[in-house]
Design an enzyme around this catalytic site. Structure first.
Site, PDB file in Angstrom:
ATOM      1  N   SER A 247       0.844  -1.181   0.000  1.00  0.00           N
ATOM      2  CA  SER A 247       0.000   0.000   0.000  1.00  0.00           C
ATOM      3  C   SER A 247       0.884   1.237   0.000  1.00  0.00           C
ATOM      4  O   SER A 247       2.119   1.127   0.073  1.00  0.00           O
ATOM      5  CB  SER A 247      -0.898   0.005   1.232  1.00  0.00           C
ATOM      6  OG  SER A 247      -0.109   0.342   2.353  1.00  0.00           O
ATOM      7  N   LYS A 248       0.237   2.385  -0.027  1.00  0.00           N
ATOM      8  CA  LYS A 248       0.990   3.640  -0.083  1.00  0.00           C
ATOM      9  C   LYS A 248       1.963   3.793   1.086  1.00  0.00           C
ATOM     10  O   LYS A 248       2.959   4.492   0.976  1.00  0.00           O
ATOM     11  CB  LYS A 248       0.022   4.828  -0.100  1.00  0.00           C
ATOM     12  CG  LYS A 248      -0.735   4.896  -1.419  1.00  0.00           C
ATOM     13  CD  LYS A 248      -1.122   6.315  -1.764  1.00  0.00           C
ATOM     14  CE  LYS A 248      -1.724   6.389  -3.153  1.00  0.00           C
ATOM     15  NZ  LYS A 248      -3.172   6.374  -3.157  1.00  0.00           N
ATOM     16  N   ARG A 249       1.640   3.128   2.206  1.00  0.00           N
ATOM     17  CA  ARG A 249       2.556   3.181   3.351  1.00  0.00           C
ATOM     18  C   ARG A 249       3.962   2.720   2.975  1.00  0.00           C
ATOM     19  O   ARG A 249       4.951   3.126   3.544  1.00  0.00           O
ATOM     20  CB  ARG A 249       2.066   2.232   4.449  1.00  0.00           C
ATOM     21  CG  ARG A 249       1.050   2.801   5.377  1.00  0.00           C
ATOM     22  CD  ARG A 249       0.689   1.786   6.441  1.00  0.00           C
ATOM     23  NE  ARG A 249       0.303   0.490   5.879  1.00  0.00           N
ATOM     24  CZ  ARG A 249       0.918  -0.640   6.121  1.00  0.00           C
ATOM     25  NH1 ARG A 249       1.969  -0.684   6.910  1.00  0.00           N
ATOM     26  NH2 ARG A 249       0.498  -1.782   5.574  1.00  0.00           N
TER      27      ARG A 249
END
Ligand code: GLU
Length: 486
Positions: A247-249
């Site tokens: 994910s963007k994390r």
């Protein structure tokens, strides 16, 4: 590219975001499979969720696929344009008795679910609408009572063979009578997917693992409609280094971002292909044609793949150093123009200059954009001297004198090429009794503004005598100013 035989696969993105690398990998596996089997690779835009779908995102998905080289066959199918057909299928299921009208109010169903949950029993949908009498149905319809259509899940068990996970079986008492058409008349996702896959003649459905749980429902629908089943294969998800879903994390997730950071499409394709697939040996660097030749579904792993950004960077650097300069210049063209480093029509001299710079920088580039960061001094005077390098190489009091001496000597240098410059500078160092490094590093800083660059003699040869002398003069002036400032 492909001749039409039986295999027809599809990539079916929802245009609710940019093309995610996970989606790109699904598209790639479908593309490789289609090309390997000389079949067709189709595109379907799943844009039924009007609120979340955006035509700009559809365009960016097309652009990313094209940039990756994943060209599709036939015109893309837009799911939103097929609502009538999806409604007709719901009607057909209702008429054949495979679906029924459910008049329950959502809030009543929610109450039932809650109380089931508190009693610790299965919180599945549970009502009696599946066997309402004709009379009751008629009276509800006359009163205009809203209803959904629910699929009548038969008793038994669904078994299917997943091309990646093998045999899977699901008992039907684990599947509730699911809604196929909402009370506003809109058919649900499952109906749109099975209808479109059927109408598009899809033979193999290769998609993310997250759709595995939809498959038994979809199979039940195919069977109720008397349609031939496609083959199914569910590709494991992509994880970040912490083994959680990417994910963007974890950093960039869209193909566009990688493109903008200077990843080459060839490298991204190669990298994505190896996320969950391998040809069965240690081979890593493979171009599209090789991937097509070697691709097979039985070598797709059942376990999630981990997205290793350093590996992508390494792979990109391999592709950059192997790539012919012409293609690299094409990729860099827009940026070089913006920076004013080249003119619109690159002439022969400019091309040869760019080629020589690339030969020097290619082995040092991980990303395409590294060229922009590293090549500035080939096009303009350095606009500053790296502070760390100044401290390291220009802090000795003798620096200025040495540079001035070198300047005098270099003016006399008649052969300006790499093989003459090297002994020339080494001799100069010997004459003044210092190690060659005492001249080479300060000189590099004067010419490039940096503490590190490709081989200094190559850089000097390429820049030419006039520029090198002019930059030395500037550096001496700068050193003078520093002394004055003290
Ligand atoms: N639109 C779905 C998604 O983006 C894909 C559906 C499918 O492949 O069946 O995840």
């Amino acid at each position: 590219m492909k001749s039409s035989t039986s295999v027809r696969v599809r990539f079916a993105p929802s245009p609710t975001g940019y093309l995610h690398v996970g989606g790109a990998r699904t598209a790639l596996f479908n593309y490789l499979y289609a090309c390997h089997k000389r079949g067709r690779f189709l595109l379907r835009i799943e844009d039924t969720d009007k609120k979340r779908s955006d035509p700009q995102l559809t365009k960016s998905i097309f652009d990313s696929l094209k940039w990756l080289g994943l060209s599709w066959d036939e015109s893309p199918l837009y799911q939103s344009q097929r609502q009538q057909r999806h409604k007709d299928i719901c009607r057909e299921l209702l008429e054949s008795g495979n679906a029924y009208r459910c008049f329950c109010k959502p809030e009543d169903l929610e109450k039932k679910r809650k109380s089931a949950r508190t009693q610790g029993v299965d919180a599945k949908y549970n009502c009696n609408c599946y066997n309402l009498s004709k009379k009751k149905i008629q009276s509800n319809l006359q009163r205009n009572s809203p209803f959904t259509l629910r699929f009548r899940v038969p008793q038994g068990e669904t078994k299917f063979y997943d091309m990646i996970h093998g045999c899977i079986s699901v008992r039907h008492n684990e599947i509730e009578d699911f809604i196929i058409q909402r009370s506003d008349g809109s058919p649900v996702y499952q109906i749109a997917v099975i209808t479109d896959d059927h109408d598009m003649g899809i033979t193999h459905i290769l998609r993310g693992d997250d759709h595995l749980s939809n498959t038994p429902k979809q199979i039940l629908l195919y069977q109720a409609l008397g349609w031939d089943l496609p083959e199914f294969g569910h590709v494991p998800l992509i994880f970040g280094p912490d083994k959680k879903r990417l994910s963007k994390r974890h950093g960039a997730t869209s193909v566009e971002t990688y493109r903008d950071q200077g990843i080459l499409p060839e490298a991204l394709i190669n990298f994505l292909a190896l996320l969950g697939w391998s040809p069965g040996n240690d081979r890593e660097i493979m171009d599209m044609n090789t991937l097509i030749k070697l691709f097979s579904l039985d070598k797709i792993s059942q376990k999630p793949a981990v997205f290793d950004f350093q590996k992508l960077e390494w792979m990109n650097s391999v592709y950059i150093s192997d790539m012919n300069n012409g293609l690299l210049i094409e990729y860099l063209h827009k940026k070089l123009l913006e920076l004013g480093w080249i003119s619109i029509s690159v002439n022969e001299d400019q091309t040869s200059y760019l080629n020589q710079i690339l030969d020097l920088l290619k082995p040092r580039m991980k990303m395409l954009n590294d060229f922009i960061d590293q090549a500035d001094y080939f096009f303009q005077n350095p606009d500053y001297y790296e502070e760390k390098a100044v401290q390291k190489y220009w802090s000795e009091p003798d620096t200025k004198n040495r540079m001035a001496l070198l300047q005098k000597k270099l003016k006399q240098c008649s052969e300006w090429d790499k093989s003459s410059l090297e002994p020339f500078i080494r001799n100069a160092a010997e004459e003044i009794n210092v190690g060659a490094g005492k001249l080479i590093h300060p000189l590099r800083l004067a010419i490039t503004g940096r503490g590190a660059s490709p081989g200094l003699f190559e850089v000097m040869a390429l820049l030419g005598k006039d520029i090198v002398l002019a930059r030395l003069k500037r550096a001496i002036r700068w050193l003078d100013d520093q002394i004055y400032a003290e």
